[in-house]
Design an enzyme around this catalytic site. Structure first.
Site, short mmCIF file in Angstrom:
data_model
loop_
_atom_site.label_atom_id
_atom_site.label_comp_id
_atom_site.label_asym_id
_atom_site.label_seq_id
_atom_site.Cartn_x
_atom_site.Cartn_y
_atom_site.Cartn_z
N HIS A 215 0.24 29.78 -20.19
CA HIS A 215 0.07 30.41 -21.50
C HIS A 215 -1.41 30.49 -21.87
CE1 HIS A 215 4.05 30.81 -23.70
NE2 HIS A 215 4.42 30.37 -22.51
N ARG B 73 -3.58 33.28 -20.27
CA ARG B 73 -3.36 34.65 -20.77
C ARG B 73 -4.12 34.93 -22.05
NH1 ARG B 73 2.57 33.97 -20.42
NH2 ARG B 73 2.43 33.78 -22.67
N ASP C 51 4.29 29.76 -31.69
CA ASP C 51 5.06 29.79 -30.44
C ASP C 51 5.47 28.36 -30.09
OD1 ASP C 51 6.23 30.59 -28.08
OD2 ASP C 51 4.40 31.41 -27.20
N PRO D 263 15.53 36.02 -24.75
CA PRO D 263 15.90 34.92 -23.87
C PRO D 263 14.68 34.31 -23.17
CG PRO D 263 16.47 37.01 -22.85
CD PRO D 263 15.96 37.32 -24.23
N ALA D 264 14.93 33.22 -22.46
CA ALA D 264 13.89 32.52 -21.70
C ALA D 264 13.26 33.45 -20.68
CB ALA D 264 14.48 31.29 -21.01
#
EC number: 2.7.1.156
Length: 182
Positions: free
Chosen positions: A52, A55, A85, A10-11
């Site tokens: 994102h 990281r 992604d 899930p989110a």
């Protein structure tokens, strides 16, 4: 032989973080394949992208591929690890395709995955765990993504579910269902 892994959940579950961990563990050159489009006027979207990016290691190459995923995978070098992604965003980018065009696009992707010599990690959102969407486009998205995840998952070396702060290796815990005929 390439290694193909699917990470789903899930989110905000940590799917991307787990896929990034697996990519780092591959020991290969990592190519991050972002299926999103860069929307410079959307501040909230930009913050998500930056989160994102922060990281990820600096030496990872990022490719922006909102549509031409099969071609990008086909061009991969054997000594790389592609981290795609996400499949949900890619499906959303192609929702305007009619059913026949979508089936062709899906078939092309699944065939390409089988031919690529690079390792591949796919991140996909889980949809359909709640109510049936009240509008046709929402149902189309849910059904297309669900079908893609099922078909891809059936061919992967490993499938992970990330949820509730845990990573589950579904390949070790469960059995693969046959892919239904259309």
């Amino acid at each position: 032989m390439s290694k193909v892994i699917l990470v789903t959940g899930p989110a905000r579950s940590g799917k991307s973080e787990w896929a990034e961990t697996l990519a780092m563990q591959s020991g290969k050159t990592v190519v991050y394949v972002a299926t999103a489009s860069d929307h410079p006027d959307d501040q909230e979207w930009q913050q998500r992208i930056q989160k994102h990016q922060k990281r990820r290691p600096q030496d990872w190459v990022t490719l922006w591929v909102p549509v031409e995923l099969s071609a990008t995978l086909a061009d991969a070098k054997p000594n790389t690890c592609l981290l795609v992604d996400s499949l949900g965003t890619w499906v959303a980018n192609l929702l305007e395709q009619d059913d026949q065009k979508w089936e062709n696009t899906l078939s092309e992707l699944l065939e390409t995955v089988q031919l690529v010599a690079a390792d591949m990690l796919f991140v996909a959102e889980e949809t359909g765990w709640g109510i049936v969407p009240a509008y046709p486009l929402g149902r189309k998205f849910r059904d297309r993504l669900g079908s893609l995840v099922r078909q891809l998952g059936a061919t992967c070396e490993a499938v992970y579910l990330v949820t509730g702060g845990h990573v589950l290796n579904l390949s070790l815990l469960g059995s693969t269902l046959p892919v239904p005929k259309s």
